[in-house]
Motif scaffolding. Structure first.
Motif, PDB file in Angstrom:
ATOM      1  N   THR A  74      31.314   5.522 -22.194  1.00  0.00           N
ATOM      2  CA  THR A  74      29.981   5.448 -21.604  1.00  0.00           C
ATOM      3  C   THR A  74      29.797   6.618 -20.642  1.00  0.00           C
ATOM      4  O   THR A  74      30.725   6.975 -19.922  1.00  0.00           O
ATOM      5  CB  THR A  74      29.819   4.112 -20.837  1.00  0.00           C
ATOM      6  N   SER A  75      28.607   7.207 -20.626  1.00  0.00           N
ATOM      7  CA  SER A  75      28.357   8.284 -19.667  1.00  0.00           C
ATOM      8  C   SER A  75      28.374   7.724 -18.241  1.00  0.00           C
ATOM      9  O   SER A  75      28.167   6.524 -18.036  1.00  0.00           O
ATOM     10  CB  SER A  75      27.005   8.942 -19.940  1.00  0.00           C
ATOM     11  N   VAL A  76      28.616   8.586 -17.279  1.00  0.00           N
ATOM     12  CA  VAL A  76      28.652   8.150 -15.877  1.00  0.00           C
ATOM     13  C   VAL A  76      27.319   7.509 -15.483  1.00  0.00           C
ATOM     14  O   VAL A  76      27.293   6.439 -14.876  1.00  0.00           O
ATOM     15  CB  VAL A  76      28.989   9.331 -14.934  1.00  0.00           C
ATOM     16  N   GLU A  77      26.221   8.154 -15.852  1.00  0.00           N
ATOM     17  CA  GLU A  77      24.897   7.633 -15.487  1.00  0.00           C
ATOM     18  C   GLU A  77      24.659   6.260 -16.103  1.00  0.00           C
ATOM     19  O   GLU A  77      24.166   5.350 -15.440  1.00  0.00           O
ATOM     20  CB  GLU A  77      23.801   8.606 -15.913  1.00  0.00           C
ATOM     21  N   ALA A  78      25.008   6.100 -17.378  1.00  0.00           N
ATOM     22  CA  ALA A  78      24.815   4.812 -18.055  1.00  0.00           C
ATOM     23  C   ALA A  78      25.733   3.749 -17.458  1.00  0.00           C
ATOM     24  O   ALA A  78      25.319   2.597 -17.268  1.00  0.00           O
ATOM     25  CB  ALA A  78      25.059   4.949 -19.552  1.00  0.00           C
ATOM     26  N   ALA A  79      26.974   4.119 -17.151  1.00  0.00           N
ATOM     27  CA  ALA A  79      27.904   3.169 -16.545  1.00  0.00           C
ATOM     28  C   ALA A  79      27.369   2.660 -15.212  1.00  0.00           C
ATOM     29  O   ALA A  79      27.408   1.462 -14.925  1.00  0.00           O
ATOM     30  CB  ALA A  79      29.277   3.821 -16.353  1.00  0.00           C
ATOM     31  N   CYS A  80      26.835   3.565 -14.416  1.00  0.00           N
ATOM     32  CA  CYS A  80      26.279   3.176 -13.121  1.00  0.00           C
ATOM     33  C   CYS A  80      25.101   2.234 -13.308  1.00  0.00           C
ATOM     34  O   CYS A  80      24.979   1.221 -12.610  1.00  0.00           O
ATOM     35  CB  CYS A  80      25.881   4.408 -12.320  1.00  0.00           C
ATOM     36  N   ARG A  81      24.234   2.542 -14.268  1.00  0.00           N
ATOM     37  CA  ARG A  81      23.076   1.682 -14.525  1.00  0.00           C
ATOM     38  C   ARG A  81      23.508   0.297 -15.008  1.00  0.00           C
ATOM     39  O   ARG A  81      22.951  -0.711 -14.593  1.00  0.00           O
ATOM     40  CB  ARG A  81      22.154   2.356 -15.547  1.00  0.00           C
ATOM     41  N   ILE A  82      24.516   0.243 -15.877  1.00  0.00           N
ATOM     42  CA  ILE A  82      25.034  -1.034 -16.372  1.00  0.00           C
ATOM     43  C   ILE A  82      25.536  -1.885 -15.213  1.00  0.00           C
ATOM     44  O   ILE A  82      25.224  -3.073 -15.113  1.00  0.00           O
ATOM     45  CB  ILE A  82      26.151  -0.803 -17.408  1.00  0.00           C
TER      46      ILE A  82
END
Length: 112
Positions: A74-82
Motif C-alpha cells: 500500500t502507498s504511504v498516503e493510502a495507508a495513512c488514509r486507511i
C-alpha cells in the motif's frame, strides 16, 4: 514523587519519549518514513525545546500499523488514509454503543 517527576510519565502512552532516530530504529524503518506519515497527517510528533521530533508509544503503534500496510504494498498516503478511516469507524462504533446504552464491545442482539 512529585507531579513534575519524569518517572510519573513512564507508563503514559502519550508522553513523547522517543527521538526520531530511536522511533525509526524501533519500527525497523527510516526517519524519512516517519516524516512521510507526519506529512500525511497520520501522526503529529511533538517537538523538543530544540525543535526535534519526539514520538509517543501511541504514535509508534500507529506508525507500526502504517508500516505494516506499506510493507504489504500500500502507498504511504493510502495507508495513512486507511488508518484514519479505521480510527473514525471505531470511534463511531463506540459512540453508537454508548448511545444505545450498551457497554462497548458487547454484541448487538441482532448479531447473536
Amino acid at each position: 514523587m512529585t507531579a513534575d517527576n519524569p518517572l510519573n510519565r513512564i507508563d503514559d502512552d502519550d508522553y513523547p519519549a522517543y527521538t526520531m532516530g530511536r522511533a525509526a530504529e524501533m519500527l525497523g524503518t527510516t526517519p524519512a518514513f516517519l516524516r512521510a506519515i507526519g506529512e500525511a497527517r497520520l501522526i503529529t510528533p511533538l517537538r523538543s525545546e530544540g525543535g526535534h521530533r519526539r514520538y509517543s508509544r501511541y504514535q509508534l503503534r500507529i506508525a507500526a500499523r502504517a508500516r505494516e500496510l506499506v510493507d504489504q504494498g500500500t502507498s504511504v498516503e493510502a495507508a495513512c488514509r486507511i488508518i484514519i478511516l479505521e480510527d473514525q469507524l471505531e470511534e463511531a462504533r463506540r459512540i453508537n454503543e454508548e448511545l444505545q446504552g450498551r457497554p462497548a464491545g458487547l454484541p448487538d442482539k441482532a448479531d447473536t
